[in-house]
Design an enzyme around this catalytic site. Structure first.
Site, PDB file in Angstrom:
ATOM      1  N   PRO A  96       0.833  -1.212   0.000  1.00  0.00           N
ATOM      2  CA  PRO A  96       0.000   0.000   0.000  1.00  0.00           C
ATOM      3  C   PRO A  96       0.861   1.252   0.000  1.00  0.00           C
ATOM      4  O   PRO A  96       1.907   1.300   0.652  1.00  0.00           O
ATOM      5  CB  PRO A  96      -0.828  -0.122   1.279  1.00  0.00           C
ATOM      6  CG  PRO A  96      -0.195  -1.201   2.091  1.00  0.00           C
ATOM      7  CD  PRO A  96       0.615  -2.058   1.172  1.00  0.00           C
ATOM      8  N   GLY A 100       3.513   3.434   5.377  1.00  0.00           N
ATOM      9  CA  GLY A 100       4.576   3.017   6.286  1.00  0.00           C
ATOM     10  C   GLY A 100       5.195   1.675   5.960  1.00  0.00           C
ATOM     11  O   GLY A 100       5.992   1.153   6.734  1.00  0.00           O
ATOM     12  N   LEU A 101       4.841   1.093   4.794  1.00  0.00           N
ATOM     13  CA  LEU A 101       5.391  -0.227   4.458  1.00  0.00           C
ATOM     14  C   LEU A 101       6.498  -0.153   3.399  1.00  0.00           C
ATOM     15  O   LEU A 101       6.887  -1.176   2.839  1.00  0.00           O
ATOM     16  CB  LEU A 101       4.274  -1.183   4.015  1.00  0.00           C
ATOM     17  CG  LEU A 101       3.224  -1.547   5.076  1.00  0.00           C
ATOM     18  CD1 LEU A 101       2.313  -2.662   4.564  1.00  0.00           C
ATOM     19  CD2 LEU A 101       3.874  -2.004   6.389  1.00  0.00           C
ATOM     20  N   SER A 103       6.673   1.344   0.355  1.00  0.00           N
ATOM     21  CA  SER A 103       6.312   1.158  -1.056  1.00  0.00           C
ATOM     22  C   SER A 103       7.267   1.901  -2.012  1.00  0.00           C
ATOM     23  O   SER A 103       7.741   1.323  -2.998  1.00  0.00           O
ATOM     24  CB  SER A 103       4.860   1.618  -1.235  1.00  0.00           C
ATOM     25  OG  SER A 103       4.672   2.260  -2.434  1.00  0.00           O
ATOM     26  N   ALA A 105      10.388   2.939  -1.573  1.00  0.00           N
ATOM     27  CA  ALA A 105      11.738   2.361  -1.589  1.00  0.00           C
ATOM     28  C   ALA A 105      11.741   1.044  -2.369  1.00  0.00           C
ATOM     29  O   ALA A 105      12.660   0.776  -3.152  1.00  0.00           O
ATOM     30  CB  ALA A 105      12.229   2.127  -0.158  1.00  0.00           C
ATOM     31  N   ALA A 106      10.706   0.227  -2.178  1.00  0.00           N
ATOM     32  CA  ALA A 106      10.671  -1.079  -2.853  1.00  0.00           C
ATOM     33  C   ALA A 106      10.588  -0.892  -4.371  1.00  0.00           C
ATOM     34  O   ALA A 106      11.273  -1.588  -5.124  1.00  0.00           O
ATOM     35  CB  ALA A 106       9.496  -1.910  -2.337  1.00  0.00           C
ATOM     36  N   ASP A 147      14.424   3.409   5.225  1.00  0.00           N
ATOM     37  CA  ASP A 147      13.584   2.609   4.318  1.00  0.00           C
ATOM     38  C   ASP A 147      14.423   1.981   3.207  1.00  0.00           C
ATOM     39  O   ASP A 147      14.374   0.768   2.976  1.00  0.00           O
ATOM     40  CB  ASP A 147      12.495   3.489   3.671  1.00  0.00           C
ATOM     41  CG  ASP A 147      11.327   3.751   4.601  1.00  0.00           C
ATOM     42  OD1 ASP A 147      11.491   3.578   5.818  1.00  0.00           O
ATOM     43  OD2 ASP A 147      10.250   4.148   4.109  1.00  0.00           O
TER      44      ASP A 147
HETATM   45  O1  PMV Z   1       8.251   5.754   5.131  1.00  0.00           O
HETATM   46  P1  PMV Z   1       7.677   5.572   6.488  1.00  0.00           P
HETATM   47  O2  PMV Z   1       6.302   6.132   6.625  1.00  0.00           O
HETATM   48  O3  PMV Z   1       7.854   4.202   7.014  1.00  0.00           O
HETATM   49  O4  PMV Z   1       8.538   6.525   7.479  1.00  0.00           O
HETATM   50  C1  PMV Z   1       9.904   6.380   7.618  1.00  0.00           C
HETATM   51  C2  PMV Z   1      10.296   6.625   9.021  1.00  0.00           C
HETATM   52  C3  PMV Z   1      10.468   8.062   9.487  1.00  0.00           C
HETATM   53  O5  PMV Z   1      11.344   7.963  10.593  1.00  0.00           O
HETATM   54  C4  PMV Z   1       9.146   8.659   9.928  1.00  0.00           C
HETATM   55  C5  PMV Z   1      11.086   8.958   8.433  1.00  0.00           C
HETATM   56  C6  PMV Z   1      12.525   8.631   8.094  1.00  0.00           C
HETATM   57  O6  PMV Z   1      12.985   9.118   7.064  1.00  0.00           O
HETATM   58  O7  PMV Z   1      13.195   7.919   8.858  1.00  0.00           O
END
Ligand code: PMV
Length: 308
Positions: A96, A100-101, A103, A105-106, A147
């Site tokens: 999704p 926060g998963l 997406s 970066a993947a 990420d």
């Molecule tokens: O991409 P997310 O939503 O998993 O957030 C990454 C984690 C944060 O610490 C909020 C941002 C970061 O760049 O580390």
């Protein structure tokens, strides 16, 4: 035809504080993935299709800075290839978006690997990680880099911004249930809000960040010495501190409470927050019960994953 794939991820401990130099722990989630396939075609340019988000564009028509265009351009430059044409890039992902998963970066990492394969070139994981970090800046503004690092190495990581990556040794595997609130939320926004709050109140936020860093270091020790079942209270504590930072949401708090009441050992939001996903530590035999309770409480999707 060249294919590559990359997993999703969750942050176990330390989100937001990691942007300010504190450590964080993240692990890959292989149940969700981004897949990229590159085919030759008879056209001149580069066509990019992502049917899942109804995206179909030519590379040249993408407005700058565009994460996909930047990923392609930067990868070609590192591979010392002047131009690419006559290809269609197909992107498929069941991760999704803005939840926060990992997406973004993947997709970047699968795309970088697929381009290297297509051009019959090799990239080190360090190069892949650096390239993906450049794209993360377009998505997130000032990302810590966690990420792209956890997704590039596809292994549990102990991460401190701008420091060499440390792979986390998981002494005893443990089970996490992931619950999606169904509300996407912008990490760029929550990270900027925290920055504003930190500027207004550096002492309070500095204390919150270092308390989270302390929790992360304790969690690391527990994971490495085989006491992962004791991580629950640390997750609860980390969640409370994220609530103080105003990055949780009513829906995240509801799912976190639900998981605990359904028998989880601890639970917290994961990632940028304000929406997206939460995670709960469970005994394996309780995983289905907790996942079911989360669904009944409104989770749009649950994933049971084993961290090892
Ligand atoms: O991409 P997310 O939503 O998993 O957030 C990454 C984690 C944060 O610490 C909020 C941002 C970061 O760049 O580390």
């Amino acid at each position: 035809m060249s294919k590559a794939s990359a997993p999703g991820k969750i942050i176990l401990f330390g989100e937001h504080a990691v942007v300010y130099g504190q450590p964080a722990l993240a692990v890959p989630v292989t149940q969700v993935r981004a897949d990229v396939q590159i085919d030759n075609n008879s056209d001149a340019g580069i066509r990019i299709n992502a049917p899942g988000i109804e995206f179909s564009e030519n590379f040249k028509s993408l407005a700058s800075p565009h994460p996909l265009a930047a990923t392609i351009k930067n990868t070609l430059s590192v591979l010392e290839v002047d131009s690419l044409s006559g290809v269609t890039i197909h992107i498929r992902s069941n991760i999704p978006i803005a939840s926060g998963l990992g997406s973004g970066a993947a997709v970047s990492i699968a795309l970088i690997h697929a381009l290297a394969k297509h051009l019959k070139k090799k990239l080190t994981l360090e190069q892949v990680n650096t390239l993906a970090y450049e794209t993360e800046k377009i998505y997130h503004g000032t990302p810590s880099g966690i990420d792209n690092t956890v997704v590039t190495y596809a292994a549990p990581v102990y991460f401190i911004k701008s420091q060499p990556i440390e792979i986390l040794k998981v002494n005893k595997p443990f089970t996490i249930v992931i619950g999606d609130t169904g509300y996407p939320a912008s990490t760029l926004e929550s990270v900027s809000d925290v920055r504003v709050q930190h500027r207004k109140n550096p002492e309070r936020y500095g204390t919150l960040f270092s308390m989270i860093g302390g929790i992360t270091n304790t969690a690391r020790r527990l994971i490495e010495n085989g006491s992962s079942e004791s991580l629950g209270p640390l997750m609860d504590e980390n969640h409370k501190l994220l609530q103080h930072m105003t990055v949780s949401s009513v829906e995240l708090d509801d799912l976190v409470d639900t998981a605990r009441k359904a028998g989880a050992l601890g639970a917290k939001m994961s990632g940028g927050g304000r929406g997206g996903n939460m995670i709960a530590l469970v005994q394996p035999e309780k995983a289905e019960q907790v996942a079911q309770a989360l669904k009944e409480a409104g989770a749009t999707k649950t994933i049971v994953t084993r961290v090892e």
